[in-house]
Design an enzyme around this catalytic site. Structure first.
Site, mmCIF file in Angstrom:
data_model
loop_
_atom_site.group_PDB
_atom_site.id
_atom_site.type_symbol
_atom_site.label_atom_id
_atom_site.label_comp_id
_atom_site.label_asym_id
_atom_site.label_seq_id
_atom_site.Cartn_x
_atom_site.Cartn_y
_atom_site.Cartn_z
ATOM 1 N N GLN A 1 -2.390 -5.354 -6.161
ATOM 2 C CA GLN A 1 -0.932 -5.505 -6.032
ATOM 3 C C GLN A 1 -0.570 -6.503 -4.923
ATOM 4 O O GLN A 1 0.474 -7.143 -4.984
ATOM 5 C CB GLN A 1 -0.278 -4.152 -5.724
ATOM 6 C CG GLN A 1 -0.351 -3.143 -6.848
ATOM 7 C CD GLN A 1 -1.541 -2.213 -6.718
ATOM 8 O OE1 GLN A 1 -2.560 -2.571 -6.123
ATOM 9 N NE2 GLN A 1 -1.434 -1.026 -7.272
ATOM 10 N N ASN B 1 -0.649 6.460 1.695
ATOM 11 C CA ASN B 1 -0.264 5.155 1.140
ATOM 12 C C ASN B 1 -1.457 4.606 0.372
ATOM 13 O O ASN B 1 -2.537 5.205 0.345
ATOM 14 C CB ASN B 1 0.178 4.196 2.262
ATOM 15 C CG ASN B 1 0.860 2.946 1.720
ATOM 16 O OD1 ASN B 1 1.672 3.030 0.794
ATOM 17 N ND2 ASN B 1 0.528 1.791 2.263
ATOM 18 N N LYS B 2 -1.273 3.452 -0.241
ATOM 19 C CA LYS B 2 -2.315 2.805 -1.050
ATOM 20 C C LYS B 2 -3.655 2.787 -0.333
ATOM 21 O O LYS B 2 -3.723 2.515 0.861
ATOM 22 C CB LYS B 2 -1.863 1.373 -1.348
ATOM 23 C CG LYS B 2 -2.836 0.545 -2.160
ATOM 24 C CD LYS B 2 -3.103 1.118 -3.533
ATOM 25 C CE LYS B 2 -1.833 1.369 -4.304
ATOM 26 N NZ LYS B 2 -2.044 2.136 -5.544
ATOM 27 N N ASP C 1 3.875 5.951 0.617
ATOM 28 C CA ASP C 1 4.279 6.705 -0.573
ATOM 29 C C ASP C 1 4.831 8.068 -0.223
ATOM 30 O O ASP C 1 5.665 8.610 -0.938
ATOM 31 C CB ASP C 1 3.089 6.853 -1.518
ATOM 32 C CG ASP C 1 2.765 5.531 -2.181
ATOM 33 O OD1 ASP C 1 2.011 4.736 -1.583
ATOM 34 O OD2 ASP C 1 3.297 5.271 -3.273
#
Lengths: 243, 243
Positions: free
Chosen positions: B100, B151-152, B141
């Site tokens: 991403q 998070n990622k 997130d």
């Protein structure tokens, strides 16, 4: 190259080709012997320091196996020798951008019959944090006289995470990669590779290696044994080891 | 969803559809306003704490821009608002396996006219070590009541490296991602995604997220302001912020 050239020149013009070949074959035999010796030293170290009575998990980065070095390799050679002694599983990091972990290391681990899983590089710190790793073991490309270690980009991040979680971080290579003429990692040039390896369209940082300062390295393993800080006095040089 | 459902039920059968739509549009307006507010809070924080008089470099991970959130986004919204105030360059990490960062964030940075470069995830610690990064800023997130941040995957490694090098590590999201019902990160389930995302042939660990413990988070930025440890008392909840 210096050894082969010196042997060829010493042999004179008639026997030059044979002498060069003999010297090259001697280097190969020494390297195979070095791989076997460093694997034994590293496996003994891991066996003695990792928790007894259960399967241990070793994380590794890039490829340091039979495809990269003599015998069963350096970092991966240690892991293979440890697997000869006790049950081991391995988490191999992908090693973006060229994915030597995903393409080479997992293939070697399959051939060696060692249980393993692949992880994206950035998952490694989280796997360490959640207790899924017992030690980090990698090869290295070059070590400076003070013990600073240059290896495939990503090695440094593993060293930082290992330290943060009090895990051992071991690096493994023959003494031929010890560079007594380089005082510290600051003097090791880092190859910046083509940005096209990671993007055709955008500017990119694409360092091939990173430097892990000696103070994050739990031990350096060579065919001469297990070396610990201060590395400036403990690290053998090829010349010292051969004499 | 709960708000829309409650508004629809309260309106009764005849006006249900219109009430649901009106509530959804109110949420959208609130979210756009939240993005603008958190970007201002974060930009003021970065502007005040980063070195003055030179271009600063912010590292970010995954995508937290206009493609992920309202307005110009969360983490990337802060960076964009900072770029309105002073010269900024950004290092975007790829965010394997779905990239991403490489696919979305660098595209957004180009549209925003912010100078940037892409780096493989595992190059980030080395770039931090060699002084090429001033701060790490990401979205998140979900945050637990104690400030542990999900998070990622890869965010945790950046947090560890940032701490190791005494860099600020800021995470940014609206208060709607604050989860007062989750006591700590240990209670946040980590999605394990299909191994086929990283390998068809080998076993793989493929966690989508990781958890960064609150003690590595320099500050959490929401539309309500800049929150610092202890987060259990400083973090606003959506309910408190709305009341």
């Amino acid at each position: 190259v210096e050894r082969v050239r010196a042997a060829a020149l010493a042999a004179g013009p008639v026997r030059m080709a044979g002498a060069a070949r003999a010297e090259a074959e001697a280097i190969e035999r020494e390297d195979v012997a070095a791989s076997a010796a460093l694997a034994d030293h590293g496996a003994a170290l891991l066996d003695a320091t990792l928790p007894a009575g259960r399967v241990v998990t070793v994380m590794t980065h890039c490829n340091s196996g039979a495809l990269a070095a003599s015998g069963r390799g350096t970092g991966l050679g240690v892991i293979a020798a440890l697997a000869d002694r006790r049950p081991v599983q391995v988490i191999a990091c992908e090693a973006r951008p060229l994915l030597q972990g995903a393409r080479l290391t997992v293939w070697e681990l399959g051939r060696l019959g060692i249980e393993h899983a692949l992880a994206v590089d950035s998952a490694a710190p989280g796997l360490i944090r959640t207790g899924q790793v017992d030690a980090v073991v990698t090869g290295f490309d070059r070590v400076a006289a003070n013990g600073d270690v240059a290896n495939k980009v990503g090695t440094y991040g593993l060293a930082v995470s290992a330290r943060h979680h009090a895990l051992p971080f071991y690096v493994v290579a023959p003494t031929s990669t010890v560079d007594p003429a380089t005082a510290s990692g600051a003097a090791i040039p880092i190859e910046e590779r083509e940005r096209s390896e990671i993007s055709w369209r955008f500017a990119a940082y694409n360092p091939a290696f990173d430097v892990t300062p000696a103070d994050l390295v739990t031990a350096i393993v060579t065919e001469a044994g297990v070396h610990r800080a201060p590395y400036s006095s403990s690290l053998p040089t090829r010349i010292a080891a051969a004499s």
